[in-house]
Design a protein around this motif. Structure first.
Motif, mmCIF file in Angstrom:
data_model
loop_
_atom_site.group_PDB
_atom_site.id
_atom_site.type_symbol
_atom_site.label_atom_id
_atom_site.label_comp_id
_atom_site.label_asym_id
_atom_site.label_seq_id
_atom_site.Cartn_x
_atom_site.Cartn_y
_atom_site.Cartn_z
ATOM 1 N N LEU A 237 123.472 43.037 17.784
ATOM 2 C CA LEU A 237 124.245 42.453 16.691
ATOM 3 C C LEU A 237 123.864 42.861 15.188
ATOM 4 O O LEU A 237 122.869 42.798 15.045
ATOM 5 C CB LEU A 237 123.969 40.783 16.875
ATOM 6 N N SER B 171 125.247 42.378 11.326
ATOM 7 C CA SER B 171 126.121 41.427 10.654
ATOM 8 C C SER B 171 125.698 41.612 9.353
ATOM 9 O O SER B 171 124.741 41.890 8.814
ATOM 10 C CB SER B 171 125.960 40.026 11.212
ATOM 11 N N VAL C 173 125.228 34.171 9.754
ATOM 12 C CA VAL C 173 125.668 34.392 11.034
ATOM 13 C C VAL C 173 124.348 35.065 12.051
ATOM 14 O O VAL C 173 124.088 34.498 13.070
ATOM 15 C CB VAL C 173 126.643 35.701 10.974
ATOM 16 N N ASN C 174 123.654 35.620 11.327
ATOM 17 C CA ASN C 174 122.297 36.170 11.836
ATOM 18 C C ASN C 174 121.459 34.970 12.346
ATOM 19 O O ASN C 174 120.897 34.947 13.386
ATOM 20 C CB ASN C 174 121.563 37.340 11.178
#
Length: 307
Positions: free
Chosen positions: A219, A221, A226-227
């Motif tokens: 992932l 970002s 969000v992380n």
């Protein structure tokens, strides 16, 4: 400008019905006042005042000029007073640029207090993680986090903010706890893509030795919230400033890692174009956030770095 001065003198003469009284009010000599009115009459090609030894009276032309210019001069005076107020008390619209996540988590909840304290100020908060051009885009002040680029802006440090490596207890139970920076090579790391080198995490140990680890993960970002959410859900290990993580560190949703190896420390700064003639609204805002967040910010309290 000479015409405007002469008109202002003419209006004062009419208001006081006296050349002498107008001269005293304007702190001029009576001949200078008389000459200004004469010069204005010559410029306009019309007599404005009927002068006798006992009184002054307006001609038709003078009456029309006084009617049209008197209110205009009062508006100019009012404008000057209003501008002076802008320079002596916080007033007007304050345009602020700040990173989105910091605004949501820290700055936003404090702005209402600022506006209650300074009711003459209206705040326009632009949340944007890019580094805006304050002068070109018309911002009064910006909040910036991290190392500042060289520029002609004035910068004031507001508060420190450390970076922390952490993960959820669930992720650590499943994948193990890294003991040294190089152990991160075996872990899924959640990357913040807006960094200049998002795949490199840097550390310094207690002896001053530096480590650079080429991390990777599934992932990437451009938003720290969000992380953080992904890490809380067990998605991997994150490195973020502590203003993102304080609530999760206090609650135990995230556990700090590699506490003997420190990532580079960051700081929150307020930057603005110049110090000379700094508007009171800007000074009030910068002083307010410095008091609110520094020198020991709320996001550094209530948790420890012990593994």
């Amino acid at each position: 400008m000479q015409n405007l001065t002469d008109i202002a003198i003419f209006v004062k003469v009419v208001e006081l019905s006296s050349f002498t009284a107008a001269a005293e009010a304007l702190e001029m000599s009576q001949p200078v006042v008389s000459k200004a009115v004469t010069r204005l009459e010559e410029k306009l090609g019309a007599r404005l005042l009927n002068r006798t030894t006992r009184r002054l009276s307006l001609t038709e032309a003078g009456s029309e000029l006084f009617r049209r210019t008197g209110s205009a001069l009062r508006e100019i005076e009012n404008a000057e007073l209003e501008v002076a107020r802008f320079q002596t008390e916080p007033r007007g619209t304050l345009r602020v640029s700040a990173p989105m996540s910091f605004s949501i988590l820290q700055l936003g909840p404090s702005i209402q207090t600022f506006m209650e304290r300074y009711p003459g100020v209206t705040v326009e908060l632009n949340m944007d993680d890019r580094q805006v051009d304050l002068v070109e885009e018309g911002f009064d002040v910006a909040i910036r986090i991290g190392r500042l680029r060289d520029s002609n802006l004035i910068a004031r440090k507001i508060a420190p903010t450390r970076q922390i490596i952490c993960a959820s207890p669930g992720y650590l139970a499943k994948h193990g706890v890294p003991e040294r920076p190089e152990d991160l090579l075996e872990h899924n790391c959640i990357l913040y893509s807006l960094l200049s080198a998002p795949r490199e995490w840097r550390f310094t140990d207690s002896e001053g030795e530096e480590y650079v680890v080429p991390v990777n993960g599934n992932l990437h970002s451009n938003n720290g919230l969000v992380n953080r959410a992904a890490a809380v859900a067990g998605g991997g290990i994150i490195q973020l400033p502590t203003f993102y993580l304080c609530d999760q560190l206090r609650s135990g949703e995230l556990k700090p890692l590699l506490c003997k190896f420190r990532p580079p420390e960051l700081a929150v700064h307020a930057v603005y174009p110049e110090r000379r003639n700094l508007m009171p609204k800007v000074r009030a805002f910068v002083d307010f956030i410095a008091t609110t967040f520094g020198p020991e910010p709320p996001w550094e309290k209530g948790w420890t770095l012990e593994d």
